[in-house]
Design an enzyme around this catalytic site. Structure first.
Site, PDB file in Angstrom:
ATOM      1  N   ASP A 106       0.843  -1.196   0.000  1.00 15.17           N
ATOM      2  CA  ASP A 106       0.000   0.000   0.000  1.00 15.17           C
ATOM      3  C   ASP A 106       0.882   1.251   0.000  1.00 15.17           C
ATOM      4  O   ASP A 106       2.037   1.209   0.437  1.00 15.17           O
ATOM      5  CB  ASP A 106      -0.882   0.034   1.252  1.00 15.17           C
ATOM      6  CG  ASP A 106      -1.899  -1.088   1.246  1.00 15.17           C
ATOM      7  OD1 ASP A 106      -2.195  -1.626   0.166  1.00 15.17           O
ATOM      8  OD2 ASP A 106      -2.397  -1.417   2.345  1.00 15.17           O
TER       9      ASP A 106
HETATM   10  N1  URA Z   1      -1.377  -5.879   3.936  1.00 17.39           N
HETATM   11  C1  URA Z   1      -1.870  -4.614   3.901  1.00 17.39           C
HETATM   12  O1  URA Z   1      -2.913  -4.331   4.448  1.00 17.39           O
HETATM   13  N2  URA Z   1      -1.148  -3.703   3.223  1.00 17.39           N
HETATM   14  C2  URA Z   1       0.017  -3.957   2.613  1.00 17.39           C
HETATM   15  O2  URA Z   1       0.625  -3.058   2.020  1.00 17.39           O
HETATM   16  C3  URA Z   1       0.506  -5.271   2.668  1.00 17.39           C
HETATM   17  C4  URA Z   1      -0.204  -6.217   3.344  1.00 17.39           C
END
Ligand code: URA
Length: 236
Positions: A106
């Site tokens: 993310d």
């Molecule tokens: N899980 C999440 O919620 N975000 C990420 O970036 C990776 C795993």
């Protein structure tokens, strides 16, 4: 393979830098100065140097990026993405060589991101069939009690999937720790914590299969993978 292609395929030079390096007379092939970019060399046996430095061509390239916050895990060529991509943290040659982030973190998640041009390997690493383990260091808003811990580890039912059993190791305060999952669903860790009544406030990937985030690599910096790391990835 042409000498200029070999040089740019090493990741050390762009195509135009390769031409300049060759014309400068600093490139040697098997100990002889070669000044023509179009000379053909055997990429598997030639010993190529730039001054004293070995220039090594490899079929595939692998780098580790310590992703900072605020960057999208996509290539610059993805028209649906706006904003800065992780590729903008890397030399422009990476995009030209066809390298891309293997998987997505993310925009506010930090840490280990593999950057490669090895499409088949990336496909395997990301395939749900292979259950490649990913470990994240987290901090959350509400301490994880015994019941929440048990729910996180045993699997949570969402409208679109049920998370697989996973491992959560808590720090004594219950607010931080490490979670290891074998899936990569969108916002998976955040959704799991939300489902048990806490919110993720910090998420850092510290392991991806056999790869460990290099602690000496500052946030936003990258390095090539070592031979041992590449071998470990390819033996999965
Ligand atoms: N899980 C999440 O919620 N975000 C990420 O970036 C990776 C795993």
């Amino acid at each position: 393979m042409r000498l200029d292609k070999y040089l740019s395929g090493s990741g050390m030079f762009s195509r135009s830098e390769a031409g300049r390096a060759i014309r400068s007379g600093r490139i040697t092939v098997n100990g002889e100065v070669v000044k023509s970019p179009s000379v053909h060399i055997d990429e598997n046996t030639a010993s190529v140097k730039y001054g004293d430095e070995a220039v090594v061509w490899t079929k595939y390239k692998y780098a580790m990026l310590n992703k900072p916050e605020g960057y999208i895990s996509a290539t610059d060529t993805d028209p649906s993405d706006t904003g800065r991509t992780v590729m903008s943290l890397l030399p422009p040659e990476f995009t030209r060589l066809g390298m891309f982030p293997c998987g997505r973190l993310d925009i506010d998640t930090v840490g280990l991101l593999l950057i490669t041009d090895n499409g088949p390997l990336a496909h395997e690493l990301l395939s749900p069939k292979h259950h490649v383990e990913k470990t994240y260091r987290f901090r959350c808003s509400v301490p994880v009690g015994d019941e929440m811990h048990e729910r996180l580890e045993s699997g949570i039912e969402f409208s679109d999937f049920t998370s697989k059993p996973c491992r959560v190791v808590l720090d004594p305060d219950g607010l931080s720790g490490e979670i290891s999952v074998t899936e990569g669903k969108f916002h998976q860790v955040k959704r799991m914590f939300h489902a048990v009544g806490s919110e993720i406030v910090f998420l850092e990937r510290i392991r991806f299969g056999p790869l460990e985030l290099d602690n000496s690599l500052p946030r936003g910096e990258w390095r090539w993978l070592t031979e041992a790391e590449i071998a470990a990835l390819n033996s999965l």
